[in-house]
Design a protein around this motif. Sequence first.
Motif, mmCIF file in Angstrom:
data_model
loop_
_atom_site.group_PDB
_atom_site.id
_atom_site.type_symbol
_atom_site.label_atom_id
_atom_site.label_comp_id
_atom_site.label_asym_id
_atom_site.label_seq_id
_atom_site.Cartn_x
_atom_site.Cartn_y
_atom_site.Cartn_z
ATOM 1 N N ALA A 41 41.232 39.227 34.431
ATOM 2 C CA ALA A 41 40.219 39.598 35.428
ATOM 3 C C ALA A 41 39.269 38.429 35.645
ATOM 4 C CB ALA A 41 39.453 40.834 34.975
ATOM 5 N N PRO A 42 39.772 37.351 36.234
ATOM 6 C CA PRO A 42 38.924 36.166 36.401
ATOM 7 C C PRO A 42 37.684 36.426 37.254
ATOM 8 C CG PRO A 42 40.973 35.929 37.630
ATOM 9 C CD PRO A 42 41.099 37.172 36.798
ATOM 10 N N GLN A 43 37.708 37.482 38.067
ATOM 11 C CA GLN A 43 36.563 37.822 38.914
ATOM 12 C C GLN A 43 35.475 38.554 38.136
ATOM 13 O OE1 GLN A 43 39.320 39.618 38.684
ATOM 14 N NE2 GLN A 43 38.665 41.744 38.605
ATOM 15 N N LYS A 98 34.726 44.941 37.413
ATOM 16 C CA LYS A 98 33.909 43.826 37.877
ATOM 17 C C LYS A 98 33.088 43.218 36.748
ATOM 18 C CE LYS A 98 33.518 45.407 42.635
ATOM 19 N NZ LYS A 98 34.857 45.753 42.701
ATOM 20 N N THR A 139 39.415 36.346 30.971
ATOM 21 C CA THR A 139 39.581 35.232 31.905
ATOM 22 C C THR A 139 40.963 35.264 32.552
ATOM 23 O OG1 THR A 139 38.023 33.888 30.655
ATOM 24 C CG2 THR A 139 39.529 32.715 32.121
#
Length: 64
Positions: free
Chosen positions: A42-44, A24, A39
């Motif tokens: 793991a864009p989140q 995260k 990016t």
Amino acid sequence: MAAQSRGREPETLAAWLAQHPQNKVSRRDRATCYAEGTTLGAPQALQVADRWHLWHNLGQAAER
């Protein structure tokens, strides 16, 4: 552009992060390849500077 060593390519990091979706937060240095890889993979994830770079940047600002 200079040749990047294996492992410092955005696609390498993105592939690893895609296999670990529980991430995260991504703590990283100022390298563009890590920003791009995070990016993509793991864009989140929230991207934050690591402690060393925070202190380094603070020291540079204090010298000015």
